[in-house]
Scaffold this active site. Structure first.
Site, short mmCIF file in Angstrom:
data_model
loop_
_atom_site.label_atom_id
_atom_site.label_comp_id
_atom_site.label_asym_id
_atom_site.label_seq_id
_atom_site.Cartn_x
_atom_site.Cartn_y
_atom_site.Cartn_z
N GLU A 175 -42.68 0.95 -35.71
CA GLU A 175 -44.74 0.89 -35.71
C GLU A 175 -44.99 0.74 -36.51
OE1 GLU A 175 -43.23 2.36 -30.68
OE2 GLU A 175 -44.76 3.55 -32.56
N GLU A 366 -36.81 -0.03 -28.79
CA GLU A 366 -37.25 0.95 -27.67
C GLU A 366 -38.18 1.00 -26.88
OE1 GLU A 366 -39.97 3.95 -30.15
OE2 GLU A 366 -39.55 4.07 -30.86
#
Ligand code: BGP
Length: 469
Positions: A175, A366
């Site tokens: 991220e 995810e």
């Protein structure tokens, strides 16, 4: 058949959220070891080192360090084709600055990787997942300092060389765009809330871009078959109304995030990014050759996380929570107990937006539902809400592949086994198919048990996503 043969079904974890053993076998302290527990209303505190008397849930995690065999075997029983995990940088370089790696740390990952391979599971390794060595924070304010590039590459080189014949799929930074939202977690930095904030954050992001690009190049030299990806939080946004001002706001919100993927996928800063610097008076310091480095280090694929969608409004009202981002309430969606608004169609939109923009393979690395589970008297855990969440997301993902032509390599659910929450440090916010007996105060036996979703996901994988009932 919607999903291609060889589609990589699996699950994803991060070292700091599951391994525990925070000071075992020579491991150094990472920033995650300095994060206290919070909850849905209280942010985690990032303390100055490890402070006596405070509770740090990541120190023990779910003790994956000592349970990895059993856990990987359970993943294999579900039929996992891949397992995404991260390497704790501080197991390999305890302070981040040693010249030689810590052999004991490497031996742990040798064992994890060998266990995966013995069970027919392809390892997918995140190199940096919110676990920068704390020493680097203390000494350099971590990614704010260019020194980190060199140290990160030393660490990458060790991993690439050691695992060149065992690991094919890599992600550089987890991220990466979260550095603009939580620079402590994503960049190991302490950033004052003043006029220097943006400058510090975007300078640090530049260092991560350079480090990632150099790692991609180095990785390909070590093994040309490596697939090295970027990873970002994809924030599907909608304009709150059809007021063009809301739609414009929506575009701008997405641009904030594309800033990151544009550089890593295309290999250069867009004209819009440069305008962003100018408007905010940012001076991104580059070294000679950086532009070439970015061009030469384009990623092979995009991995992204997706949990919920967001609304953009020119006149935002009250905020509710979402993964890392605050947003406003969407009347068409229901929120989880933690306030994240469930939106399966938003995943299809994410896949389309990304594929239309870049035409590189995608990987959903995810996705999942954080929920409180109840262990019934007979020991069963009937997590139908989790099954429903995943079913709906897999369905829209299938539509993106089948009807929209998106090239998708795989899908790893977040937290196939319960683990410490990154956002809140809670254990009660569970994502797993496998329950772990551990609570928010650090009590419990670490015993693993299968939830109802375990058998369900097993069937999904066995039928390559055809049977979602
Ligand atoms: C992502 C992180 C993960 C993970 C997940 C769920 O942003 O990459 O580390 O934890 O979110 O979030 P949380 O743990 O806060 O529920």
């Amino acid at each position: 058949m919607a999903f291609p043969k060889g589609f990589l079904w699996g699950g994803a974890v991060a070292a700091n959220q599951c391994e525990g053993a925070w000071n075992v076998d020579g491991k150094g302290i990472s920033i995650a070891d300095c994060m206290t527990a919070g909850d849905v209303n209280t942010e985690r505190e990032f303390t100055e080192g490890v402070v006596k008397g405070k509770y740090y849930p990541n120190h023990e995690g779910i003790d994956f360090y000592h349970h990895y065999k059993e856990d990987i075997q359970l993943f294999a029983e579900m039929g996992f084709k891949t397992f995404r995990f991260s390497v704790a940088w501080t197991r390999i370089f305890p302070t981040g600055e040693e010249l030689e790696p810590n052999e004991a740390g490497l031996r742990f990952y040798d064992a994890v990787i060998d266990e995966c391979l013995a069970n027919g599971i392809e390892p997918l390794v995140t190199i940096s997942h919110y676990e920068t060595p704390y020493s680097l924070t203390e000494k350099y304010n971590a990614w704010e300092n260019r020194k980190l590039v060199e140290l990160f590459l030393r660490y990458c080189q060790v991993l690439f060389e050691r695992y060149k014949d065992k690991v094919k799929y890599w992600l550089t930074f987890n991220e990466i765009n979260v550095i603009m939202l939580r620079p402590s977690m994503a960049g190991g930095m302490r950033v004052p809330n003043d006029e220097t904030r943006l400058q510090r954050i975007y300078q640090a992001a530049h260092h991560e871009f350079v480090a990632s690009a150099k790692a991609v190049k180095m990785g390909h030299e070590i093994n040309p078959d490596f697939k090295i990806g970027m990873m970002f939080l994809y924030p599907t946004f909608y304009g709150a109304t059809c007021d063009p001002r809301d739609q414009l706001e929506c575009m701008k919100k997405l641009d904030d995030h594309y800033y990151f993927s544009d550089v890593q996928v295309r290999g250069y800063y867009s004209p819009k990014a440069k305008e962003f610097w100018r408007r905010n008076g940012l001076q991104i310091r580059m070294e000679e050759g950086d532009e070439e480095v970015l061009r030469e280090g384009k990623v092979d694929y995009i991995g992204f996380s997706y949990y919920n969608s967001n609304l953009a409004s020119a006149d935002p009202g009250e905020q509710i929570s979402g993964n890392m981002l605050g947003t406003i309430k969407n009347p068409y969606l229901k929120a989880s107990e933690w306030g994240w608004q469930t939106d399966p169609i938003g995943l299809r939109i994410a896949l389309n937006n990304l594929y239309d923009r870049y035409q590189v393979p995608l990987f959903v690395v995810e996705n999942g539902l954080g929920a409180r589970d109840t262990v019934e008297e007979d020991g069963t855990i009937r997590d139908d809400y989790r099954i429903e969440y995943l079913r709906q997301h897999i369905l829209t993902m299938k539509q993106a592949v089948e009807e929209d032509g998106v090239e998708l390599w795989g899908y790893t659910t977040w937290g196939p086994i319960d683990l410490v929450s990154a956002g809140t440090g809670e254990m009660r916010k569970r994502y797993g198919f496998i329950y772990v007996d551990r609570d928010d105060s650090g009590n419990g036996s670490y015993r693993r048990s299968k939830k109802k979703s375990f058998e369900w996901y097993k069937k999904v994988i066995a039928t390559n996503g055809e049977d979602l009932t």
